[in-house]
Design a protein around this motif. Sequence first.
Motif, PDB file in Angstrom:
ATOM      1  N   GLY A 135       0.817  -1.214   0.000  1.00 61.86           N
ATOM      2  CA  GLY A 135       0.000   0.000   0.000  1.00 61.86           C
ATOM      3  C   GLY A 135       0.844   1.255   0.000  1.00 61.86           C
ATOM      4  O   GLY A 135       0.541   2.227  -0.696  1.00 61.86           O
ATOM      5  N   ASN A 136       1.936   1.233   0.774  1.00 60.57           N
ATOM      6  CA  ASN A 136       2.826   2.393   0.812  1.00 60.57           C
ATOM      7  C   ASN A 136       3.428   2.683  -0.562  1.00 60.57           C
ATOM      8  O   ASN A 136       3.547   3.842  -0.981  1.00 60.57           O
ATOM      9  CB  ASN A 136       3.952   2.163   1.830  1.00 60.57           C
ATOM     10  N   GLN A 137       3.823   1.616  -1.255  1.00 62.20           N
ATOM     11  CA  GLN A 137       4.400   1.795  -2.581  1.00 62.20           C
ATOM     12  C   GLN A 137       3.362   2.365  -3.550  1.00 62.20           C
ATOM     13  O   GLN A 137       3.655   3.274  -4.334  1.00 62.20           O
ATOM     14  CB  GLN A 137       4.939   0.455  -3.106  1.00 62.20           C
ATOM     15  N   LEU A 138       2.147   1.839  -3.487  1.00 64.78           N
ATOM     16  CA  LEU A 138       1.077   2.351  -4.352  1.00 64.78           C
ATOM     17  C   LEU A 138       0.761   3.810  -4.014  1.00 64.78           C
ATOM     18  O   LEU A 138       0.486   4.617  -4.908  1.00 64.78           O
ATOM     19  CB  LEU A 138      -0.173   1.475  -4.192  1.00 64.78           C
ATOM     20  N   PHE A 139       0.829   4.145  -2.734  1.00 61.25           N
ATOM     21  CA  PHE A 139       0.594   5.535  -2.313  1.00 61.25           C
ATOM     22  C   PHE A 139       1.660   6.446  -2.918  1.00 61.25           C
ATOM     23  O   PHE A 139       1.345   7.527  -3.434  1.00 61.25           O
ATOM     24  CB  PHE A 139       0.610   5.614  -0.787  1.00 61.25           C
ATOM     25  N   ARG A 140       2.914   5.995  -2.855  1.00 59.50           N
ATOM     26  CA  ARG A 140       3.995   6.804  -3.416  1.00 59.50           C
ATOM     27  C   ARG A 140       3.819   6.991  -4.926  1.00 59.50           C
ATOM     28  O   ARG A 140       4.230   8.015  -5.482  1.00 59.50           O
ATOM     29  CB  ARG A 140       5.349   6.156  -3.109  1.00 59.50           C
ATOM     30  N   GLU A 141       3.200   6.003  -5.563  1.00 60.73           N
ATOM     31  CA  GLU A 141       2.940   6.082  -7.002  1.00 60.73           C
ATOM     32  C   GLU A 141       1.645   6.826  -7.314  1.00 60.73           C
ATOM     33  O   GLU A 141       1.233   6.888  -8.474  1.00 60.73           O
ATOM     34  CB  GLU A 141       2.875   4.666  -7.578  1.00 60.73           C
ATOM     35  N   LYS A 142       1.000   7.362  -6.258  1.00 61.73           N
ATOM     36  CA  LYS A 142      -0.258   8.114  -6.379  1.00 61.73           C
ATOM     37  C   LYS A 142      -1.412   7.243  -6.879  1.00 61.73           C
ATOM     38  O   LYS A 142      -2.377   7.743  -7.470  1.00 61.73           O
ATOM     39  CB  LYS A 142      -0.086   9.350  -7.281  1.00 61.73           C
ATOM     40  N   LYS A 143      -1.326   5.950  -6.642  1.00 60.30           N
ATOM     41  CA  LYS A 143      -2.410   5.027  -6.979  1.00 60.30           C
ATOM     42  C   LYS A 143      -3.229   4.795  -5.709  1.00 60.30           C
ATOM     43  O   LYS A 143      -3.190   3.737  -5.097  1.00 60.30           O
ATOM     44  CB  LYS A 143      -1.829   3.719  -7.534  1.00 60.30           C
ATOM     45  N   TYR A 144      -3.979   5.817  -5.343  1.00 62.23           N
ATOM     46  CA  TYR A 144      -4.584   5.851  -4.020  1.00 62.23           C
ATOM     47  C   TYR A 144      -5.690   4.815  -3.828  1.00 62.23           C
ATOM     48  O   TYR A 144      -5.813   4.229  -2.751  1.00 62.23           O
ATOM     49  CB  TYR A 144      -5.111   7.261  -3.733  1.00 62.23           C
ATOM     50  N   SER A 145      -6.493   4.579  -4.858  1.00 63.63           N
ATOM     51  CA  SER A 145      -7.567   3.596  -4.722  1.00 63.63           C
ATOM     52  C   SER A 145      -6.991   2.199  -4.490  1.00 63.63           C
ATOM     53  O   SER A 145      -7.462   1.455  -3.619  1.00 63.63           O
ATOM     54  CB  SER A 145      -8.449   3.613  -5.972  1.00 63.63           C
ATOM     55  N   ARG A 146      -5.964   1.858  -5.247  1.00 65.34           N
ATOM     56  CA  ARG A 146      -5.327   0.547  -5.055  1.00 65.34           C
ATOM     57  C   ARG A 146      -4.627   0.468  -3.710  1.00 65.34           C
ATOM     58  O   ARG A 146      -4.582  -0.592  -3.074  1.00 65.34           O
ATOM     59  CB  ARG A 146      -4.351   0.276  -6.206  1.00 65.34           C
ATOM     60  N   ALA A 147      -4.089   1.591  -3.258  1.00 59.91           N
ATOM     61  CA  ALA A 147      -3.454   1.620  -1.929  1.00 59.91           C
ATOM     62  C   ALA A 147      -4.479   1.320  -0.841  1.00 59.91           C
ATOM     63  O   ALA A 147      -4.205   0.566   0.103  1.00 59.91           O
ATOM     64  CB  ALA A 147      -2.792   2.968  -1.686  1.00 59.91           C
ATOM     65  N   VAL A 148      -5.682   1.895  -0.981  1.00 55.70           N
ATOM     66  CA  VAL A 148      -6.739   1.634  -0.002  1.00 55.70           C
ATOM     67  C   VAL A 148      -7.044   0.146   0.073  1.00 55.70           C
ATOM     68  O   VAL A 148      -7.195  -0.422   1.164  1.00 55.70           O
ATOM     69  CB  VAL A 148      -8.016   2.434  -0.360  1.00 55.70           C
ATOM     70  N   HIS A 149      -7.114  -0.515  -1.079  1.00 54.36           N
ATOM     71  CA  HIS A 149      -7.395  -1.960  -1.095  1.00 54.36           C
ATOM     72  C   HIS A 149      -6.267  -2.739  -0.408  1.00 54.36           C
ATOM     73  O   HIS A 149      -6.534  -3.694   0.341  1.00 54.36           O
ATOM     74  CB  HIS A 149      -7.587  -2.442  -2.529  1.00 54.36           C
TER      75      HIS A 149
END
Length: 217
Positions: free
Chosen positions: A94-108
């Motif tokens: 999730g942290n990596q996805l957040f850094r990539e600004k993929k917030y919806s996937r980070a939430v999952h």
Amino acid sequence: SGPRGSFAVVFDRVAVRSEPSVRAPLVGAHLRGAGVEGEPCDVDGLPWLRLDRGEGWMLMDGKTVGLGQLLAPTPPQENAKLDEQVADDMREKGNQLFREKKYSRAVHAYSDAIDKNPRDARTWANRAAAQTQMLQEFGKGLPPQQIRENPYFKNATNDLQKALEVDPGYAKAFARQGQLLLFVGDRQAALAAYERGLLKDPSNADCLAGRSACRPG
């Protein structure tokens, strides 16, 4: 068939197959000591484990093919350790996805981590941060009251409350509360959140910056 559970690989190498048959195509393998999760199933008199997330099937006992026991139930304390490790891995995803600004996937990803270990305040706060970012993307130009009624705002608020229930001293959760409240224009409540965070951690950079942003001049 049996209840879903966690199991350890107790043979040198155990195959993962596409179907519960030793003749089915091989889709992977796990080495001795690996942990797997799934639902035990009786298939034509043989014990198979149907792995979670549709990852395949593993034979649990290899007597019929000249082998011994292949998988063994994981003790409860080992289950807890395994869940924590899986949760850590999902939180980092999730942290990596957040850094990539993929917030919806980070939430999952954070939600998967919480399912495994709801006792980690960091994951609750991180999921709130991802939802806050989504709120900022979709809430630009909306009046504060309409933003407050948005599910992202409500979910982020609830997640931060949960983070502080798990760890009342987690200053980052207070900082994220302040960020969320500041976004809806509630400067006074945001300042109070930053101040509470600084009581827990006087050197917290996010709370210090937030407090400065809330103060006039």
